[in-house]
Scaffold this motif. Sequence first.
Motif, PDB file in Angstrom:
ATOM      1  N   GLU A 181       0.829  -1.199   0.000  1.00  0.00           N
ATOM      2  CA  GLU A 181       0.000   0.000   0.000  1.00  0.00           C
ATOM      3  C   GLU A 181       0.871   1.259   0.000  1.00  0.00           C
ATOM      4  OE1 GLU A 181      -3.196   2.271   2.958  1.00  0.00           O
ATOM      5  OE2 GLU A 181      -2.303   0.376   3.583  1.00  0.00           O
ATOM      6  N   PHE A 182       0.567   2.192  -0.905  1.00  0.00           N
ATOM      7  CA  PHE A 182       1.207   3.507  -0.927  1.00  0.00           C
ATOM      8  C   PHE A 182       0.666   4.295   0.260  1.00  0.00           C
ATOM      9  CE2 PHE A 182       1.053   8.009  -1.844  1.00  0.00           C
ATOM     10  CZ  PHE A 182       2.210   8.297  -2.507  1.00  0.00           C
ATOM     11  N   ILE A 183       1.569   4.764   1.139  1.00  0.00           N
ATOM     12  CA  ILE A 183       1.104   5.500   2.319  1.00  0.00           C
ATOM     13  C   ILE A 183       1.668   6.924   2.386  1.00  0.00           C
ATOM     14  CG2 ILE A 183       0.694   3.402   3.657  1.00  0.00           C
ATOM     15  CD1 ILE A 183       3.278   4.184   5.285  1.00  0.00           C
ATOM     16  N   GLY A 184       2.491   7.299   1.407  1.00  0.00           N
ATOM     17  CA  GLY A 184       3.042   8.638   1.409  1.00  0.00           C
ATOM     18  C   GLY A 184       4.339   8.694   0.638  1.00  0.00           C
ATOM     19  N   TRP A 185       5.120   9.722   0.951  1.00  0.00           N
ATOM     20  CA  TRP A 185       6.417   9.859   0.292  1.00  0.00           C
ATOM     21  C   TRP A 185       7.478  10.288   1.292  1.00  0.00           C
ATOM     22  CZ3 TRP A 185       8.297  14.636   1.059  1.00  0.00           C
ATOM     23  CH2 TRP A 185       7.439  15.742   1.043  1.00  0.00           C
ATOM     24  N   ALA A 186       8.724  10.019   0.911  1.00  0.00           N
ATOM     25  CA  ALA A 186       9.888  10.447   1.685  1.00  0.00           C
ATOM     26  C   ALA A 186      11.054  10.507   0.709  1.00  0.00           C
ATOM     27  CB  ALA A 186      10.194   9.470   2.819  1.00  0.00           C
ATOM     28  N   GLY A 187      12.059  11.273   1.066  1.00  0.00           N
ATOM     29  CA  GLY A 187      13.222  11.285   0.194  1.00  0.00           C
ATOM     30  C   GLY A 187      14.058  12.526   0.339  1.00  0.00           C
ATOM     31  N   ILE A 188      15.037  12.607  -0.531  1.00  0.00           N
ATOM     32  CA  ILE A 188      15.993  13.705  -0.551  1.00  0.00           C
ATOM     33  C   ILE A 188      15.732  14.523  -1.807  1.00  0.00           C
ATOM     34  CG2 ILE A 188      18.426  14.314  -0.729  1.00  0.00           C
ATOM     35  CD1 ILE A 188      19.005  11.640   0.734  1.00  0.00           C
ATOM     36  N   LYS A 189      15.539  15.811  -1.599  1.00  0.00           N
ATOM     37  CA  LYS A 189      15.258  16.716  -2.711  1.00  0.00           C
ATOM     38  C   LYS A 189      16.381  17.743  -2.805  1.00  0.00           C
ATOM     39  CE  LYS A 189      11.809  20.141  -4.090  1.00  0.00           C
ATOM     40  NZ  LYS A 189      10.523  20.759  -3.723  1.00  0.00           N
ATOM     41  N   LYS A 198      15.170   7.952   8.291  1.00  0.00           N
ATOM     42  CA  LYS A 198      16.472   7.391   8.682  1.00  0.00           C
ATOM     43  C   LYS A 198      17.121   6.667   7.497  1.00  0.00           C
ATOM     44  CE  LYS A 198      18.729   4.614  12.201  1.00  0.00           C
ATOM     45  NZ  LYS A 198      19.187   3.308  11.894  1.00  0.00           N
ATOM     46  N   ALA A 199      16.319   5.899   6.762  1.00  0.00           N
ATOM     47  CA  ALA A 199      16.848   5.176   5.599  1.00  0.00           C
ATOM     48  C   ALA A 199      17.369   6.151   4.547  1.00  0.00           C
ATOM     49  CB  ALA A 199      15.770   4.272   5.008  1.00  0.00           C
ATOM     50  N   TRP A 200      16.643   7.238   4.324  1.00  0.00           N
ATOM     51  CA  TRP A 200      17.084   8.226   3.340  1.00  0.00           C
ATOM     52  C   TRP A 200      18.310   8.985   3.809  1.00  0.00           C
ATOM     53  CZ3 TRP A 200      16.748   8.347  -1.509  1.00  0.00           C
ATOM     54  CH2 TRP A 200      15.661   7.768  -2.159  1.00  0.00           C
ATOM     55  N   LEU A 201      18.375   9.284   5.089  1.00  0.00           N
ATOM     56  CA  LEU A 201      19.551   9.974   5.621  1.00  0.00           C
ATOM     57  C   LEU A 201      20.795   9.114   5.423  1.00  0.00           C
ATOM     58  CD1 LEU A 201      20.220  12.636   7.100  1.00  0.00           C
ATOM     59  CD2 LEU A 201      20.007  11.371   9.228  1.00  0.00           C
ATOM     60  N   GLN A 259      27.482  15.885   2.022  1.00  0.00           N
ATOM     61  CA  GLN A 259      28.271  16.314   3.176  1.00  0.00           C
ATOM     62  C   GLN A 259      27.420  16.917   4.284  1.00  0.00           C
ATOM     63  OE1 GLN A 259      31.547  15.509   3.654  1.00  0.00           O
ATOM     64  NE2 GLN A 259      30.947  14.295   1.878  1.00  0.00           N
ATOM     65  N   LYS A 260      26.322  17.582   3.907  1.00  0.00           N
ATOM     66  CA  LYS A 260      25.447  18.174   4.908  1.00  0.00           C
ATOM     67  C   LYS A 260      24.003  18.043   4.432  1.00  0.00           C
ATOM     68  CE  LYS A 260      26.574  21.909   7.338  1.00  0.00           C
ATOM     69  NZ  LYS A 260      26.741  23.336   7.762  1.00  0.00           N
ATOM     70  N   MET A 261      23.150  17.548   5.321  1.00  0.00           N
ATOM     71  CA  MET A 261      21.736  17.391   5.013  1.00  0.00           C
ATOM     72  C   MET A 261      20.963  18.485   5.744  1.00  0.00           C
ATOM     73  SD  MET A 261      19.789  15.321   3.211  1.00  0.00           S
ATOM     74  CE  MET A 261      20.634  13.733   3.187  1.00  0.00           C
ATOM     75  N   TYR A 262      19.931  18.977   5.093  1.00  0.00           N
ATOM     76  CA  TYR A 262      19.098  20.037   5.646  1.00  0.00           C
ATOM     77  C   TYR A 262      17.651  19.560   5.751  1.00  0.00           C
ATOM     78  CZ  TYR A 262      23.082  22.949   4.414  1.00  0.00           C
ATOM     79  OH  TYR A 262      24.341  23.476   4.309  1.00  0.00           O
ATOM     80  N   ILE A 295      10.883  13.828  14.946  1.00  0.00           N
ATOM     81  CA  ILE A 295      11.505  12.874  14.018  1.00  0.00           C
ATOM     82  C   ILE A 295      12.882  13.370  13.596  1.00  0.00           C
ATOM     83  CG2 ILE A 295      11.409  11.952  11.653  1.00  0.00           C
ATOM     84  CD1 ILE A 295       8.359  11.713  12.021  1.00  0.00           C
ATOM     85  N   LEU A 296      12.961  14.624  13.188  1.00  0.00           N
ATOM     86  CA  LEU A 296      14.228  15.175  12.696  1.00  0.00           C
ATOM     87  C   LEU A 296      15.281  15.222  13.795  1.00  0.00           C
ATOM     88  CD1 LEU A 296      12.700  17.985  10.476  1.00  0.00           C
ATOM     89  CD2 LEU A 296      13.834  15.887   9.674  1.00  0.00           C
ATOM     90  N   GLU A 297      14.883  15.602  14.990  1.00  0.00           N
ATOM     91  CA  GLU A 297      15.841  15.650  16.099  1.00  0.00           C
ATOM     92  C   GLU A 297      16.272  14.241  16.516  1.00  0.00           C
ATOM     93  OE1 GLU A 297      14.926  19.882  18.248  1.00  0.00           O
ATOM     94  OE2 GLU A 297      13.632  18.213  18.802  1.00  0.00           O
ATOM     95  N   LYS A 298      15.348  13.286  16.427  1.00  0.00           N
ATOM     96  CA  LYS A 298      15.686  11.895  16.744  1.00  0.00           C
ATOM     97  C   LYS A 298      16.738  11.355  15.765  1.00  0.00           C
ATOM     98  CE  LYS A 298      12.807   8.060  16.468  1.00  0.00           C
ATOM     99  NZ  LYS A 298      11.555   7.362  16.716  1.00  0.00           N
ATOM    100  N   LEU A 299      16.700  11.856  14.532  1.00  0.00           N
ATOM    101  CA  LEU A 299      17.701  11.461  13.533  1.00  0.00           C
ATOM    102  C   LEU A 299      19.072  12.060  13.834  1.00  0.00           C
ATOM    103  CD1 LEU A 299      15.671  11.928  10.232  1.00  0.00           C
ATOM    104  CD2 LEU A 299      16.349   9.759  11.278  1.00  0.00           C
ATOM    105  N   GLY A 300      19.095  13.084  14.690  1.00  0.00           N
ATOM    106  CA  GLY A 300      20.346  13.741  15.016  1.00  0.00           C
ATOM    107  C   GLY A 300      20.495  15.111  14.379  1.00  0.00           C
ATOM    108  N   MET A 301      19.458  15.587  13.708  1.00  0.00           N
ATOM    109  CA  MET A 301      19.520  16.905  13.094  1.00  0.00           C
ATOM    110  C   MET A 301      19.389  17.977  14.171  1.00  0.00           C
ATOM    111  SD  MET A 301      17.641  16.382   9.444  1.00  0.00           S
ATOM    112  CE  MET A 301      18.698  17.581   8.652  1.00  0.00           C
TER     113      MET A 301
END
Length: 175
Positions: A75-83, A117-120, A130-133, A146-152
């Motif tokens: 099932e498609f439930i949304g999107w995630a990724g690096i832009k 997390k997988a995309w990071l 080198q740097k993710m935003y 979520i973002l802070e849990k990833l370490g951002m």
Amino acid sequence: MNIKIETERLILRPIIPSDAEGMFILDSNPNVHTYLGNNPIKSIDEAKGYIENIQNQYIQNGTGRFAVVLKDTNEFIGWAGIKLLTEPENNHVNVYEIGYRLQEPHWGKGYGSEAAKAWLEYGFTEMKIQKMYASVNKENAASKRILEKLGMQITSEFLWNDIPCYWLEMENNKL
């Protein structure tokens, strides 16, 4: 795009035209747009146009938002990724931003964290970024968590379309 990422519960794959119905369910929900300017889409054609835009990003930038699909049900439930941000945001341009958006019934189940997390990891290891935003509406506590849990880390505040937002950053060596 031949990228396909699998996590414990998810498949992250390119968005395709047959995802239009799922994309419409996602982006027509006013609750999904609470922190995005309250401008949900109103037609399946808008969802199809959004998919075409994403597919153009794949061609032009080699990356973009990908479908988040449940392994168990497909099932498609949304999107995630690096832009690649090609338009200025918080005085940054031509930088990579991590993002995600899920259909409301799938909130609070850890899918956003799992996909992000997988995309990071992919961005840092495979793309050698080198740097993710990231940016998040200041009132969106769940996404900020979520973002802070990833370490951002929050590095600044800014207005995006008159919406107060946090700007977050993470160096490649922080994983």
